[in-house]
Structure formats: C-alpha cells, structure tokens
Design an enzyme around this catalytic site. Structure first.
Site, PDB file in Angstrom:
ATOM      1  N   ASN A   1      -6.639  -2.952   1.712  1.00  0.00           N
ATOM      2  CA  ASN A   1      -6.163  -4.479   1.835  1.00  0.00           C
ATOM      3  C   ASN A   1      -7.591  -5.085   2.230  1.00  0.00           C
ATOM      4  OD1 ASN A   1      -3.454  -4.193   1.609  1.00  0.00           O
ATOM      5  ND2 ASN A   1      -3.080  -4.479   3.898  1.00  0.00           N
TER       6      ASN A   1
ATOM      7  N   ARG B   1       0.843  -1.167  -0.142  1.00  0.00           N
ATOM      8  CA  ARG B   1      -0.150   0.063  -0.113  1.00  0.00           C
ATOM      9  C   ARG B   1       0.732   1.139  -0.096  1.00  0.00           C
ATOM     10  NH1 ARG B   1      -3.895  -1.008   4.704  1.00  0.00           N
ATOM     11  NH2 ARG B   1      -1.925  -1.725   5.631  1.00  0.00           N
TER      12      ARG B   1
END
Ligand SMILES: [Fe+3]
Ligand SMILES: [Mg+2]
Ligand SMILES: [Zn+2]
Ligand SMILES: [Zn+2]
Lengths: 747, 335
Positions: free
Chosen positions: A41, A23
C-alpha cells in the site's frame, strides 16, 4: 503472449483499495496463478509486481474478483525485467512517504461471516462486540492518516494477541491485514454487557451507546414515557426519531418496503431509510415521529447493536433468528444535545450527556472522525440522500473531468464541505448548523482532516455570497483566493457535477433562501447554467417574508403575506389570529417593516401550510411542509391556477383555491399536483425555445418526494431529462459540491 | 414661510428659537464668534481633554421617550463619558429643511436645553441653517463636545483582560423598539420609551466605585453585539455571555418576537457596557444598581483567554451561539 512465458508486470491499482482486503486478494491471486513478487500500500493506492507464466489471467482477476468493499478506478500495468531468483509473493510494508492520493473506505456494517462468528457459541469471538474483518467494520471513523495501517488508526493502542496476529499474517484468512481486527483477548472492551444494556432499555431508561461515528441515544420505541422524556431532554421539538429494528423482516411490520428500499436498508452503508409507515403497524410511542406518514428506519450495523437484538431474542445460537421478525424496536437518535455536534469522546459524553442519558455505554476504541448516520429515501426509481454521513464518507463523487484542487465550505445550515482532487469531489459528512460554536469547530476540523487524508492543497476556497454565514467568514480567514458562488447556482451546479453534465443546462432551484446576485432574497429560481456561469431567466413571484427567518418557522406569517398578495389583507386577522399577532404581521407586510420580498419556493410551501392550518407554528424549519407532503395520497391538479408572465411564475391563484378546500388533505394534494404542473408549464417553453434537453432540479424543496417524483415524471413525459440530486443532498448539504464545481470551472 | 436671504422670516424665527433655548452667552457678555473656556477651570478637573462630534438624523424626529434634540445631547455627552471624561461644553449646529413646523422646532430646542441641564453641560456655541425643501430631511443636528478626563483613568477598547467581568447598566433594545414603533408604517404604539439618557452621572459613579475599570462603551448602533465584538477584537480576548443574564424588558422581547428582530443588534441610547477587573466587579455592579439609570444593571459575561476575537453566548438550551458582527442589515439565513 503465450502461456508458459515468464513475464514480470508492475501494476498500479487506484481507487478504494486500502483497508478492504485488497492485498490479501492480490496475495491469494498470486498463489492461484503461481506468481512471485510483492504488493504494498502507498499513498496512491496499491502497487504490486507479479512474475510468472499467467500474469494476464492474474491481471484480469485483479478487478473481476475484487473484494466486496473495494472500488477500482484504474489499473495501470507496465512490463518490467524478470527477476530470476525471486521466491514467493510478499506483502511489503506500507510506504507512507510520497503523494497521498488513495481513497479511505467508508465504514461498513458487520458482514455475514463475522455475524456467524458473533453468534456461534464455539467461536472465540462469540458475543465479542468489536469483531470485524477486511470485509466489514470501522474505517473512516477510525483513520487518523494515510496510508491506512493499524498504527495510523484508533487501533494503534491495541497490540494483536498471538491468535489475532496469526490471522492477520495468514494470506488465506479473512482477517489477513485487517487493520481493526480484534478479539476478546487483545481488543477494545465494552463498558456494559449486552444483557445489562437491554435490561436498561426494557426498564424505560435512556441509554447512550457509543457507535461508529459518535454516540447514539437509545430507548425502547414502544415506551411512550421513555420517548417523551428523550424528546424533552434532547430539546427536540417535533423532529422525528429514527427507529432501529433487528432486520428487514422486522422493519416490514412497521413500514412498506420496496425492493430498492430493502437493498438500501440492508446495504453495507446502513443508512437511516425513510419509509412509508403501515397503517397496521404495531404500537410505537406517539413521540417517535409525530404526525408523519414516514418512519426513518435503520438496521444494526455494529456488533454492539446486533448483540442487543440478539439478547432480546433470547440469545439464540446461530444466525437463523436474524431472518425472523423481532419485536424489539429502538429509538436511535444522535447524541447531540442543544444542536451541538455529536459527542464522540468518552469523557465528553459523560459531561455532555449527564442529565440526558441514564446509562452511558462506551468503550476504549477512540472515535477519530465524527459522522452522523446517513439518511436516504427511495425516490423516482433511485436512492437520494437527505443527509450524507457515516457509511458514505469519504466516498468520492466522480466529476466529468479533472479540475484544479478547490475547497468549498458550503452554506450556513446543514453545512458540509467539499474538496476536489483530479476528477473526484470529496463531499464531507453532515456537519450541522454553524450558529453553534462547537459546530464551527467541527467544520474547521473537517477541513483540516479531509485535506490531510486526501493530501490536497487547495488553490482556492469557494463559499456562499452571504456575508454573514460563518462559512463565508471562515473562507475569508484561510488566506487563499476566494470565489463567491451564488447559492442557487451552487444548488444547480451540484446536480450537474454529480451527473457529469458538461453542456449548458437549465436549472430549477426550488429552495428556502439564498442571497441573490442582486442582493435580494431568492429561492425559486430558473437559472441557465453554462460552464461556471449562471444567468437568472426567471423566478417565482415574490411574497413578503414578515420577520425574516421567523417566517420560516411560522408558516402562518407566509399565509398572511399570500393574503396581502391576493388583495385580501383584511382577512388576515379573521383567518390567522389564532396563530399569532396577526394584526401586527399585517402591518409589517403592508408597511414593509422587516418583511423583505422573497421568490422562495419554500416560503410558498409555508404559505400553503399556513392557509391550510398545517403546523402554522412549526417546531423546526421545514416541519410544516414535511407534514403537508405527508398528507398527500395522490397529487391533484387545479387547472390554470397559476400565471406565467415575463419569466415570473405566480402561484397566487393556487393559494386562493386553497382557501376554499374541504380539508387539509385536499389542499395538500391540490398544492403538490398544481405546483408540479405549474413548474413544468413554466420551464418547458424555455427549454424548447433554447433547444435544451436537460433540466437540473435542486434545492431544499426537492427533499419533498411528491414534488421530486412529479417533476421527474412530468418532464420525462415531455421528453426532457430531469436530473435529481442523488449523491449529494438536495438541500444545503449539497451546496459545497456545487460551489466546488463552479469555482474549479472558473480557475 | 418665505424662503431666501439672510433676513427671511423663518431665519429670524429659528435664530430666536434656538439661541434663546441654548443660552449661549453668559449674562452681560457680548456674543462672539466662538465660545471661550477657562483653561484653569478645566485643568482643575483632570489632565486630558476629550473632544468628540456626532451628527444626528432620526426618523421620526419625536418618539416615545425622546426626540432628535435629546438624542443629540445624550449622544455626545455619552461619547465623552464612556472615555472617562466629565462633559463640560457642547456645540450644536442645526440644519433645517424649509417648511418645518415651528412648534416642533420649539419643542426640540427646549428638549436640547432641558437635556443639557440634566446632564450638567452647557451648549456654549451653535449655528442654524435653513435649506431648501428636499435639501435635507426635516432636521439634522450636529453636536460636538469637550470634556475633561480625570487624572489616572485609562479606559480603552483594547484594555480588557481574560477574567474581566462584562457589565451593562440596563435592558437592551428600548430605543430601537421605540423608534421602529414610532415609524408610521407599523402603526403600533411604542412598547416602551426610548432609553435615551445622559450617562455621565452613572459612569461617574461607576468609576468612583471601580477605578480599575478597563473600558466603557455605549451600545448604540449595532447594539450590544457590535460593542462586544469590537472589544473582543481590539483586546484580543474571547467574550462569553449568558443569554439568561442579559436584561431585556418583556415588552421589547414581545416586540422582537413580532418583528423577528434580535435585541442584541438593536440600537440603544442609554446602555453602557463596562468591563471591570473581577475584584472590582461587585462594587461596580452595586454602584450601577444604586443609580436611577442602572436599576436593572447586570453582569452578563466574562472576558476569556480562549477564542480571542470571538463572542459566544450560552443559550438556555445548553448550546452555544456565535454572536457576530453583521456586515449589513440582518438578512435571513434559514434555507
Ligand atoms: Fe439552499
Ligand atoms: Mg460619536
Ligand atoms: Zn466481517
Ligand atoms: Zn486478539
């Protein structure tokens, strides 16, 4: 598409993309390409939406510039409507609902950036034993459930301090969303400072050290008394201990190191690497690896390990010392007294390691998943596992096609389990020998945990045909449809599965023991494998196995069986009486009393060891053949010392030849060279007759590097591709993979 | 010897041998088609009748410490005794392969009579059949027995409770080792004699000392391992035994070390496993040890609430080993 056109794309990224800094990577790319949007996620991996004028370049860089521990299996992008008012690029909260289908990363050794901090006196994490970042540190062994987020890990009990929280929230930081990040102010604490640990080791004490997947027992490898004492308290017989040294330069003082081996040793998985010992190695206690030509060597992988070596080097500032050879060598062996599973809890360690360890070094970060060190060797140009564990689990093995979800529970010794999901097979860490109650519990825990983190509900459970394996009983208790897979079929299928072979192939299972389809004792099998089926085309000639399992620990008994086969039973007493009750064993063989015939290749190895006097009574199964292999410098051929008739390969002439050799070295070289040639001579006509160009080699005997290498080269020279076990161990540690593959093909 | 009709020479001889050995009829009573037992006598000894039957085939017929005749009496006497019954009367049916040596038959018949006397039971009825060569293997014996269970006793395989103590009266494997040694293939002399013995006296003494005894089993086929597993399953308890506490003669251990056998799975013909409540364990053990067949008696483990159905052995190395029931003959497991 022209640059300048604003587009919005929704992108799904699958693979190992959680807990590896993915990320932050997306966030950083969004900044670089001027995109707005968000990333999160979830149970399937990473989901993101990016909007801007450079979405194509952004999508290309997603994979191309991925972080070091990431593995991208699929990127699926779809266009969606532009959201005109959007500002900035957000990292959103994880979604823990929905299907779970993402990978958890394996644990990784401390990265170079973290090492610079560890040894920088000005850094706030100087000498902090729990530093890590998105590129390194604990993963699978601290993960309770998915998605991988701090509250779902063993770090749940450590709220971030302000400084750590700022790093965690800063998209430009290496610790942006590093779930296990910690510092001296907010993170776990070690029970003893490095200087105290080193002092204990130097004083000859046995120190238990809590690692990633469990406790180790450590002592100074140059301290003969300490090593002997460790051997004694651990009830270790002759099994070799692994050696931990500071770096590859230090390892090279003890062992020969090829490029591939060096890469294995220094890789982020940090396995124990089996390496050829140097004749001019510095002193090591004889008890480290008695009589063996190899040493198992591993490099430090937690900050605690590094700090011990740092202390021994005189606590230098910076990392330059890490390039220099360091004199300290430590025995590092898993803390599993009495064949029990590795100790992982602090209280458990205090109870179970009392009377073994003089000092117990623990800390307050719980170990969630038990995992032994992996053991690998460089073999015929590529790595091969001897044991698969920490650093590799739960890395999936890619299958040639998607299959129904199946659980496979492996064999009885060196057990592992395997779960299939789509076109991936998840092989568990090494579990152990299932005679032991605690190990059986570990198997059951591993099944529950692996199914849970993978989100798989199996439709069937595969097991060995042996009715008395604890794994078979466990499978029968699960209440799912069961599939019994013959042991050697599973061995061969494991190799076919990991190599993605869909076509028919010939397989040689060169193994110790497995219950055959006919209820007999098998172990040197030529199988034709087609889809989920196997047909036995041939086998090694049978030898009596006097005393059953006992003969696997007393190779002289197999020598007696070989003498009977040669028609020289009357020589048993004169040749073997110094090793045990030779007359009684002769009568057992000749009278057929608890001496079941077996076609096992492992038992032929034992027979050779017994004849040559190489560990006629072994401390553990496999010890004698390991020593036999260790004697080989250059395999040699005894021409024609075998017979093939009706698919049966008979090595009796070879063993007769061994009765006449000058010494065990000559015998070991003749046995390896001739066995290799005989196996090839046995298989080639079958391969040619059936138009097959592949042969899969598997079974415990393929742990033997000389044999594996010789077969691979010999078959290659004849134009046949020989597939070796690579991603799963050749021994019973790989069985569950083969079982899962066979069972899922039949569904 | 001639084969054939009811009047053949062998048939007469056999009748003579066994009928005289059994002493089936009371003095002065004519021979009837059945034995007759006085109800009043039985009822004076307890409140329930126990009844059991078993067939005996063993190779070889004679071995160190016993023979098929002794086995046939002890087996049925012990099956009655482990239920808490006092054995009263046995029947004995014999199937003989034509051509059996008469001397052997005589010895076996005498052994039946002697063992019955020793056990304090009478063989009250019997039968003999001679069959053609190959129709049976030398000699098969079937015995049935009745006994009386004393009032108030309630022994049962499902009655073990957590905390109970597991006792055995003597060392494991003597019978199994003696039989294997006696088989011709091995051509070794027996390391020990079979433990084959009637256990009713020993069990009577045990029950006197420990009336709260939960269950008793004789560890015959499948050995101690089978009994412990049956009881763990039926009583829904775990069983934890200590390897170091289990008595095994050094000769038997040596024999097992040669053959690769596990004494836990060897058959016994004189080993009783008793489960007693903890407060009666000392008295029970003392009673066993005071009996000639219990000199080496030992407390080998306990019943536990944890892991119902599972038998676990603590090894001298600080590990645990699962002791399981085997599906068939022991197979190798080391790969
Ligand atoms: Fe195997
Ligand atoms: Mg019976
Ligand atoms: Zn790092
Ligand atoms: Zn902090």
């Amino acid at each position: 598409m022209t640059a300048g056109t604003v587009e919005r794309w929704r992108v799904r990224v699958r693979g190992r993309v959680q807990g590896v800094g993915f990320r932050p990577h997306v966030h950083a790319l969004a900044g670089r390409f001027g995109l707005t949007g968000w990333v999160l996620n979830d149970g399937e991996g990473v989901l993101l939406e990016g909007q801007g004028a450079a979405t194509a370049a952004f999508r290309a860089a997603l994979s191309a510039d991925a972080p070091p521990l990431a593995r991208i299996d699929a990127v699926e992008a779809t266009r969606c409507p532009v959201q005109p008012d959007e500002r900035g690029f957000a990292i959103r909260h994880s979604r823990s609902d929905g299907p779970v289908a993402t990978g958890v990363a394996p644990d990784a050794a401390v990265c170079p950036a973290c090492l610079s901090e560890l040894f920088d006196p000005a850094d706030r994490r100087y000498r902090y034993p729990f530093l890590n970042c998105t590129h390194c540190g604990p993963r699978y062994t601290i993960t309770r459930r998915l998605p991988y987020d701090r509250p779902q890990t063993a770090m749940a009990g450590f709220p971030l301090c302000r400084a750590c929280a700022a790093e965690y929230a800063d998209p430009a930081d290496r610790r942006f969303h590093a779930q296990p990040t910690a510092c001296p102010d907010c993170g776990p604490r070690l029970s003893h400072p490095p200087e105290a640990i080193l002092a204990d080791l130097k004083a000859g004490r046995i120190v238990a050290v809590k690692g990633l997947g469990g406790f180790h027992l450590a002592c100074d490898a140059a301290d003969t008394q300490a090593v002997e004492r460790l051997r004694r308290v651990k009830q270790r017989n002759g099994k070799p201990f692994a050696l931990m040294v500071a770096n590859a330069a230090s390892a090279e003082r003890f062992v020969h190191l090829g490029d591939g081996e060096r890469a294995l040793l220094e890789g982020t998985a940090r396995p124990i690497v089996l390496l050829r010992r140097r004749d001019d190695a510095p002193f090591l206690a004889p008890g480290v690896a008695p009589g063996l030509a190899w040493l198992g060597v591993l490099l430090p992988y937690t900050p605690i390990h590094h700090l011990i070596f740092h202390e021994a080097a005189g606590r230098p500032a910076g990392t330059a010392w890490m390039e220099e050879p360091q004199p300290l060598a430590l025995v590092m062996t898993s803390a599993n007294p009495g064949g029990e599973p590795l100790a992982i809890g602090n209280a458990e360690a205090r109870e179970r390691l009392a009377g073994i360890a003089d000092t117990i070094v623990d800390h307050d970060r719980p170990i969630v998943v038990r995992a032994d060190d992996s053991v690998v060797r460089w073999l015929a140009g590529a790595p091969a596992f001897l044991r698969r564990g920490r650093g590799h689990v739960p890395e999936p093995i890619k299958l040639s096609r998607p299959v129904p979800p199946v659980l496979a529970v492996g064999g009885h010794l060196k057990a592992t389990i395997c779960v299939t999901r789509g076109d991936e097979a998840f092989l568990s860490q090494h579990i152990g020998d299932l005679d032991n109650l605690a190990t059986l519990d570990f198997l059951e825990e591993t099944v529950a945990h692996l199914l849970h983190v993978l989100g798989v509900e199996p439709v069937a459970v595969a097991h060995d045909r042996h009715p008395d394996f604890q794994s078979t009983r466990f499978a029968e208790r699960m209440g799912l449809p069961t599939v019994a897979v013959q042991h050697h079929h599973a061995h061969v299928a494991a190799v076919l599965a990991e190599h993605g072979v869909g076509e028919s192939a010939l397989g040689l299972a060169l193994d110790g023991f497995g219950l055959g389809m006919d209820g007999e004792s098998w172990g040197g099998e030529m199988l034709l494998v087609e889809g989920g089926r196997a047909e036995r085309l041939g086998h090694l000639a049978r030898l009596a196995q006097p005393g059953g399992d006992l003969a696997a620990r007393q190779p002289w008994r197999m020598a007696a069986a070989a003498l009977v086969r040669m028609g020289r039973g009357d020589e048993i007493v004169s040749r073997l009486a110094s090793h045990g009750p030779a007359e009684g064993v002769r009568r057992m063989i000749e009278g057929g009393v608890n001496a079941p015939p077996t076609s096992s290749c492992g038992r032929w190895f034992d027979a050779a060891c017994g004849i040559l006097g190489v560990r006629p009574v072994a401390g553990f199964e496999g010890e004698a053949p390991i020593l036999l292999e260790s004697l080989v410098r250059r395999p040699r051929l005894a021409p024609g010392a075998w017979r093939v008739a009706d698919g049966v390969l008979d090595l009796t002439p070879l063993l007769e030849r061994l009765l006449t050799v000058a010494d065990a070295v000559e015998g070991a070289e003749l046995f390896h060279g001739t066995l290799t040639a005989a196996l090839i001579d046995w298989a080639l006509p079958v391969l040619r007759g059936r138009g097959l160009r592949l042969i899969a080699l598997s079974g415990g005997c393929l742990m033997n590097g000389v044999l594996a290498q010789g077969l691979a080269e010999g078959f290659a020279a004849a134009g046949i591709a020989a597939l070796l076990p690579r991603k799963a161990p050749a021994n019973d540690g790989g069985l569950s993979l083969g079982q899962a593959w066979v069972a899922s093909l039949g569904l | 010897l001639a084969h054939g009709g009811g009047g053949s020479a062998m048939r007469d001889l056999v009748e003579d041998v066994f009928v005289s050995a059994f002493a089936v009829h009371e003095e002065g009573q004519p021979l009837e088609d059945q034995a007759r037992l006085s109800l009043a006598e039985l009822m004076a000894r307890g409140d329930r009748l126990a009844f059991t039957t078993d067939s005996f085939v063993v190779d070889p017929l004679e071995f160190a410490g016993g023979d098929i005749g002794k086995l046939a009496v002890c087996g049925t006497v012990n099956d009655l005794a482990v239920g808490g019954a006092v054995p009263v009367a046995l029947s004995c049916a014999v199937v003989i392969e034509e051509g059996m040596a008469v001397a052997t038959l005589r010895r076996i018949a005498a052994s039946i009579a002697r063992t019955a006397r020793e056990a304090g039971v009478r063989v009250v009825t019997g039968d003999t059949k001679v069959v053609a060569r190959g129709a049976c293997d030398k000699l098969f014996i079937t015995t049935s027995g009745v006994g009386v269970i004393r009032t108030g006793l309630d022994l049962g395989i499902a009655r073990a409770r957590p905390g109970d103590v597991v006792l055995i009266n003597g060392p494991l494997g003597d019978h199994g080792a003696a039989i294997m040694a006696a088989r011709g293939e091995l051509a070794v002399s027996a390391p020990v004699a079979s433990d084959c013995a009637p256990l009713n006296g020993l069990i009577g003494a045990l029950l006197d000392a420990a009336p709260g005894t939960r269950l008793i089993r004789d560890a015959t086929r499948g050995g101690l391992a089978a009994v412990l597993n049956e009881m763990a399953e039926a009583s829904n308890i775990g069983v934890r035994v200590a390897e170091s506490a289990i008595p095994i003669r050094p000769e038997v251990r040596g024999f097992c070390d040669l053959l690769g056998l596990d004494p836990l799975y060897l058959g016994n013909e004189g080993v009783a496993v008793a489960v007693v409540p903890p407060e009666q364990a000392d008295a029970a053990l003392a009673a066993l040890r005071a009996h000639p067949l219990g000199v080496l008696a030992a407390a080998i483990g306990t019943a536990t609430a944890e892991r119902p159905g599972r038998v676990v052995m603590d090894t001298p190395f600080g590990g645990t080993r699962i002791v399981d029931m085997l599906v068939g003959d022991p197979l190798p497991r080391i790969c």
